[in-house]
Design a protein around this motif. Sequence first.
Motif, PDB file in Angstrom:
ATOM      1  N   VAL A   1      -7.780 -46.597 -22.976  1.00  0.00           N
ATOM      2  CA  VAL A   1      -7.596 -45.177 -22.543  1.00  0.00           C
ATOM      3  C   VAL A   1      -6.600 -45.190 -21.382  1.00  0.00           C
ATOM      4  N   ASN A   2      -6.222 -46.245 -20.655  1.00  0.00           N
ATOM      5  CA  ASN A   2      -5.322 -46.478 -19.795  1.00  0.00           C
ATOM      6  C   ASN A   2      -3.834 -46.665 -20.244  1.00  0.00           C
ATOM      7  N   ILE A   3      -3.821 -46.982 -21.742  1.00  0.00           N
ATOM      8  CA  ILE A   3      -2.394 -47.185 -22.085  1.00  0.00           C
ATOM      9  C   ILE A   3      -1.983 -45.625 -22.853  1.00  0.00           C
ATOM     10  N   ASN A   4      -0.840 -45.241 -22.422  1.00  0.00           N
ATOM     11  CA  ASN A   4      -0.340 -44.080 -23.164  1.00  0.00           C
ATOM     12  C   ASN A   4       0.032 -44.210 -24.548  1.00  0.00           C
ATOM     13  N   SER A   5      -0.763 -43.398 -25.550  1.00  0.00           N
ATOM     14  CA  SER A   5      -0.252 -43.625 -26.934  1.00  0.00           C
ATOM     15  C   SER A   5      -0.032 -42.298 -27.438  1.00  0.00           C
ATOM     16  N   GLY A   6       0.648 -41.359 -26.740  1.00  0.00           N
ATOM     17  CA  GLY A   6       1.173 -40.268 -27.373  1.00  0.00           C
ATOM     18  C   GLY A   6       1.667 -40.487 -28.626  1.00  0.00           C
ATOM     19  N   THR A   7       1.707 -39.633 -29.617  1.00  0.00           N
ATOM     20  CA  THR A   7       2.233 -40.056 -30.885  1.00  0.00           C
ATOM     21  C   THR A   7       3.614 -40.561 -30.976  1.00  0.00           C
TER      22      THR A   7
ATOM     23  N   GLN B   1       4.957 -38.306 -20.208  1.00  0.00           N
ATOM     24  CA  GLN B   1       5.157 -37.568 -19.125  1.00  0.00           C
ATOM     25  C   GLN B   1       3.938 -36.746 -18.648  1.00  0.00           C
ATOM     26  N   ASP B   2       3.007 -36.852 -19.329  1.00  0.00           N
ATOM     27  CA  ASP B   2       1.892 -35.797 -18.873  1.00  0.00           C
ATOM     28  C   ASP B   2       0.990 -36.471 -17.684  1.00  0.00           C
ATOM     29  N   LYS B   3       0.698 -35.509 -16.988  1.00  0.00           N
ATOM     30  CA  LYS B   3      -0.055 -35.910 -15.686  1.00  0.00           C
ATOM     31  C   LYS B   3      -1.387 -36.502 -16.136  1.00  0.00           C
ATOM     32  N   PHE B   4      -2.024 -36.330 -17.379  1.00  0.00           N
ATOM     33  CA  PHE B   4      -3.204 -37.029 -17.582  1.00  0.00           C
ATOM     34  C   PHE B   4      -3.137 -38.393 -18.258  1.00  0.00           C
ATOM     35  N   GLN B   5      -3.262 -39.501 -17.420  1.00  0.00           N
ATOM     36  CA  GLN B   5      -2.860 -40.640 -17.799  1.00  0.00           C
ATOM     37  C   GLN B   5      -4.274 -41.751 -17.909  1.00  0.00           C
TER      38      GLN B   5
END
Length: 434
Positions: A46-52, A114-118
């Motif tokens: 969950v703590n790794i950003n994986s936006g598409t 760049q999303d604040k929810f990370q």
Amino acid sequence: MKWLGLAALCGCSLAVQAGLTAVERTLQASVDAIEPQYLALLERVVNINSGTHNHAGVKAVADEFVPAFEALGFTTQWHDGSAFNRAGHLLARRGKQGPKILLIGHLDTVFAPQDKFQRWQPLADGRVKGPGITDMKGGNVVMLMALHALQDAGVLDQLQIQVVLTGDEEARGEPIELAVAPLLAAGDWADVALGFEDGDSDPATAVIARRGSASWRLEVSGKPAHSSQVFREDVGFGAVYEMARVLNAFRTELSDQPLLTYNPGFVLAGTDVEETAASRGRAFGKANVIAATALVEGDLRAISPASQTAAWARMQAIASASLPHTKSVFTYQERYPPMAPTPGNEALLALYSQASEDLGHGVVVAVDPRRAGAADISFVAGRVAMALDGLGLMGEGGHTPDEIANMATLRSQSQRAALLMYRLSQRQNSANAH
């Protein structure tokens, strides 16, 4: 040939004796015992950003899952996605006997770097907020916990399993034929497909039907002239009236189709129309000038391939009957195929519900297809004897900064999935014995 045990599942032998066997109690206890290590895994991913479109992040999440699968005896493979402009897919495989089961998840989320929810954020009531925690990193962890429990009970070898964790579920790669190729190949191999999305996030439901997702486009041209001349026989009605005619006819003439929706979400019209980017554009027009051009883009959701095909034909016919001095051109592109309800899917849900009851987790019923969007399982549902989705971690707020998981369902969903897969193996053994 797909698994012949489907006949037993769909017939009178569907009922199973209430309660759990010794092996099944081991499955249940194993999930309880291994939960802490998988909670830690879930927090890490969950703590790794994986936006598409964060290809490195999607691959990093896959790299966290690889050791977990390999520890259970799976061989893993990274299917590079550069050919379809995405990170890629994680594939895993294990087993040489028993029913062929495809397990489906995805690695990407809707949250960009760049999303604040990370980050993973525990809440006071025992729930956890986090990007992708239910959609669907939690579902991937439910899958792994179920497989681990099957290994602990000594029955994982009774199953043949392929796992496909896609990296582009939230924004499909192009060309789509390349993006979905590994998933389609796995569907052609499998007897049963199980999806670990969160469905409608209600543990009392699972998904036996999903509507497909398709896009359509309406391009309209009319004869420009002074507004005072509109409706004249040699001038006609202009592009906007023609566009309105088509859209209203869509609304009225297709409204009798169950579970069919068709939404115009993007409209440009005027004297000059320019598309500047995907779903963006500029239009210029004057109140005293008949509009020369109109453009509409929308989507369509249908419950079956037949319903979708019929809708396209009717929409095409409506668009073709243009008003004088106008022309409408209707085109469409199919994205996610429908996951139609089938007797096999219904039988699989019944077996899942019985497993849930025997575990003390209650009855599970089919979700209303209007409450379950398109998902990866849709691509393979028509290729397998049985398909069921919505088996993942439950919660609320998916695709929003308030995505919150009900962590109590991590254990219950894992137990349900493990017991379902075990009982599928036992039913094939029983069918083979006869």
